[in-house]
Design a protein around this motif. Structure first.
Motif, PDB file in Angstrom:
ATOM      1  N   TRP A   1      44.002  50.311 149.668  1.00 38.60           N
ATOM      2  CA  TRP A   1      45.174  50.621 148.840  1.00 38.60           C
ATOM      3  C   TRP A   1      45.340  49.535 147.778  1.00 38.60           C
ATOM      4  O   TRP A   1      45.541  49.838 146.602  1.00 38.60           O
ATOM      5  CB  TRP A   1      46.417  50.740 149.718  1.00 38.60           C
ATOM      6  CG  TRP A   1      47.642  51.170 148.980  1.00 38.60           C
ATOM      7  CD1 TRP A   1      48.041  52.446 148.722  1.00 38.60           C
ATOM      8  CD2 TRP A   1      48.622  50.315 148.388  1.00 38.60           C
ATOM      9  NE1 TRP A   1      49.219  52.431 148.011  1.00 38.60           N
ATOM     10  CE2 TRP A   1      49.597  51.140 147.796  1.00 38.60           C
ATOM     11  CE3 TRP A   1      48.780  48.932 148.312  1.00 38.60           C
ATOM     12  CZ2 TRP A   1      50.707  50.630 147.131  1.00 38.60           C
ATOM     13  CZ3 TRP A   1      49.880  48.420 147.643  1.00 38.60           C
ATOM     14  CH2 TRP A   1      50.838  49.270 147.063  1.00 38.60           C
ATOM     15  N   VAL A   2      45.235  48.286 148.180  1.00 42.73           N
ATOM     16  CA  VAL A   2      45.376  47.176 147.227  1.00 42.73           C
ATOM     17  C   VAL A   2      44.255  47.220 146.191  1.00 42.73           C
ATOM     18  O   VAL A   2      44.475  46.897 145.015  1.00 42.73           O
ATOM     19  CB  VAL A   2      45.404  45.822 147.971  1.00 42.73           C
ATOM     20  CG1 VAL A   2      45.280  44.660 147.004  1.00 42.73           C
ATOM     21  CG2 VAL A   2      46.683  45.701 148.796  1.00 42.73           C
TER      22      VAL A   2
ATOM     23  N   ARG B   1      46.049  42.537 137.204  1.00 34.70           N
ATOM     24  CA  ARG B   1      47.321  42.100 136.608  1.00 34.70           C
ATOM     25  C   ARG B   1      48.448  43.094 136.855  1.00 34.70           C
ATOM     26  O   ARG B   1      49.464  43.076 136.159  1.00 34.70           O
ATOM     27  CB  ARG B   1      47.140  41.875 135.113  1.00 34.70           C
ATOM     28  CG  ARG B   1      46.188  40.748 134.817  1.00 34.70           C
ATOM     29  CD  ARG B   1      46.149  40.444 133.345  1.00 34.70           C
ATOM     30  NE  ARG B   1      45.120  39.464 133.067  1.00 34.70           N
ATOM     31  CZ  ARG B   1      44.192  39.599 132.160  1.00 34.70           C
ATOM     32  NH1 ARG B   1      44.161  40.678 131.395  1.00 34.70           N
ATOM     33  NH2 ARG B   1      43.287  38.661 131.983  1.00 34.70           N
ATOM     34  N   GLY B   2      48.269  43.970 137.847  1.00 30.20           N
ATOM     35  CA  GLY B   2      49.288  44.969 138.148  1.00 30.20           C
ATOM     36  C   GLY B   2      50.622  44.341 138.512  1.00 30.20           C
ATOM     37  O   GLY B   2      50.682  43.214 139.014  1.00 30.20           O
TER      38      GLY B   2
ATOM     39  N   ARG C   1      47.463  41.494 141.659  1.00 33.96           N
ATOM     40  CA  ARG C   1      46.936  42.143 142.859  1.00 33.96           C
ATOM     41  C   ARG C   1      47.107  41.256 144.096  1.00 33.96           C
ATOM     42  O   ARG C   1      47.416  41.743 145.176  1.00 33.96           O
ATOM     43  CB  ARG C   1      45.471  42.500 142.654  1.00 33.96           C
ATOM     44  CG  ARG C   1      44.908  43.292 143.822  1.00 33.96           C
ATOM     45  CD  ARG C   1      43.425  43.529 143.728  1.00 33.96           C
ATOM     46  NE  ARG C   1      43.075  44.269 142.540  1.00 33.96           N
ATOM     47  CZ  ARG C   1      41.912  44.136 141.906  1.00 33.96           C
ATOM     48  NH1 ARG C   1      40.996  43.303 142.342  1.00 33.96           N
ATOM     49  NH2 ARG C   1      41.634  44.864 140.845  1.00 33.96           N
ATOM     50  N   GLU C   2      46.908  39.939 143.936  1.00 32.88           N
ATOM     51  CA  GLU C   2      47.029  39.043 145.096  1.00 32.88           C
ATOM     52  C   GLU C   2      48.443  39.044 145.666  1.00 32.88           C
ATOM     53  O   GLU C   2      48.626  39.055 146.884  1.00 32.88           O
ATOM     54  CB  GLU C   2      46.600  37.627 144.724  1.00 32.88           C
ATOM     55  CG  GLU C   2      45.100  37.493 144.575  1.00 32.88           C
ATOM     56  CD  GLU C   2      44.683  36.054 144.311  1.00 32.88           C
ATOM     57  OE1 GLU C   2      45.349  35.133 144.836  1.00 32.88           O
ATOM     58  OE2 GLU C   2      43.682  35.871 143.599  1.00 32.88           O
ATOM     59  N   ALA C   3      49.445  39.013 144.821  1.00 35.55           N
ATOM     60  CA  ALA C   3      50.834  39.039 145.295  1.00 35.55           C
ATOM     61  C   ALA C   3      51.151  40.374 145.966  1.00 35.55           C
ATOM     62  O   ALA C   3      51.852  40.417 146.979  1.00 35.55           O
ATOM     63  CB  ALA C   3      51.793  38.783 144.135  1.00 35.55           C
ATOM     64  N   ILE C   4      50.640  41.452 145.408  1.00 35.42           N
ATOM     65  CA  ILE C   4      50.851  42.774 146.001  1.00 35.42           C
ATOM     66  C   ILE C   4      50.157  42.844 147.358  1.00 35.42           C
ATOM     67  O   ILE C   4      50.717  43.363 148.331  1.00 35.42           O
ATOM     68  CB  ILE C   4      50.374  43.867 145.029  1.00 35.42           C
ATOM     69  CG1 ILE C   4      51.271  43.873 143.780  1.00 35.42           C
ATOM     70  CG2 ILE C   4      50.355  45.235 145.708  1.00 35.42           C
ATOM     71  CD1 ILE C   4      50.717  44.619 142.593  1.00 35.42           C
TER      72      ILE C   4
ATOM     73  N   MET D   1      51.963  43.562 151.014  1.00 38.38           N
ATOM     74  CA  MET D   1      51.610  44.752 151.796  1.00 38.38           C
ATOM     75  C   MET D   1      50.807  44.439 153.057  1.00 38.38           C
ATOM     76  O   MET D   1      50.650  45.308 153.913  1.00 38.38           O
ATOM     77  CB  MET D   1      50.812  45.722 150.925  1.00 38.38           C
ATOM     78  CG  MET D   1      51.619  46.386 149.839  1.00 38.38           C
ATOM     79  SD  MET D   1      52.932  47.456 150.475  1.00 38.38           S
ATOM     80  CE  MET D   1      51.963  48.765 151.226  1.00 38.38           C
ATOM     81  N   ARG D   2      50.307  43.235 153.179  1.00 40.19           N
ATOM     82  CA  ARG D   2      49.381  42.856 154.256  1.00 40.19           C
ATOM     83  C   ARG D   2      49.814  43.363 155.630  1.00 40.19           C
ATOM     84  O   ARG D   2      49.028  43.939 156.367  1.00 40.19           O
ATOM     85  CB  ARG D   2      49.219  41.337 154.264  1.00 40.19           C
ATOM     86  CG  ARG D   2      48.401  40.786 155.393  1.00 40.19           C
ATOM     87  CD  ARG D   2      48.365  39.260 155.400  1.00 40.19           C
ATOM     88  NE  ARG D   2      49.722  38.709 155.424  1.00 40.19           N
ATOM     89  CZ  ARG D   2      50.213  37.854 154.523  1.00 40.19           C
ATOM     90  NH1 ARG D   2      49.473  37.429 153.533  1.00 40.19           N
ATOM     91  NH2 ARG D   2      51.446  37.417 154.618  1.00 40.19           N
TER      92      ARG D   2
END
Length: 146
Positions: free
Chosen positions: A26-27, A33-34, A52-55, A59-60
């Motif tokens: 999903w990620v 840069r989303g 993406r990393e923060a998202i 969501m992890r």
């Protein structure tokens, strides 16, 4: 991932990944840069996730908190901008911590560019999850991704 050309198809694919609890895939649907935004986030919750990393961090552990079973109502509205859709949907499942039912309606404004999510404004009510008795709202990983 198969070549997904339209925003509605990408969105439907993303829901299948959430049902499969495949958060990594999903990620991977996100642009580096989303931006994901939560306009109704209460104090202590992130209002904006950049990149993406923060998202991914946000969501992890999602499947550890919410066990999604279905999206029984899904309406995708295309907009004047072919990259942007407005989604009305309902998600059902259970709150993992309590076993209580999870039943949430959402509206999302989603923009896709080059086959990846670039913007996702998620208009949901996080207080409904708190009312259901989950610790999803107070998980330190949730509030640290501001």
């Amino acid at each position: 991932m198969p070549a997904i050309t339209s925003p509605p198809d990408l969105y439907r694919h993303s829901l299948r990944l959430l049902l499969d609890k495949d958060i990594a895939s999903w990620v991977a649907l996100w642009s580096e840069r989303g931006v994901m935004e939560f306009p109704f986030a209460p104090p202590g919750w992130p209002r904006r996730l950049e990149g993406r990393e923060a998202i991914a961090a946000y969501m992890r552990d999602y499947p550890d908190h919410i066990d999604l079973h279905d999206f029984p109502e899904l309406r995708i509205h295309e907009s004047a901008d072919p990259r942007t859709i407005v989604v009305e949907m309902r998600a059902v499942g259970r709150v993992v911590a309590t076993g209580d039912p999870f039943d949430m309606t959402y509206i999302a404004v989603v923009t896709v560019q080059d086959g990846r999510f670039t913007s996702y404004r998620d208009y949901w009510n996080p207080l409904a999850v708190q009312d259901a008795g989950t610790d999803f709202a107070t998980d330190p990983a949730r509030s640290s991704a501001r």
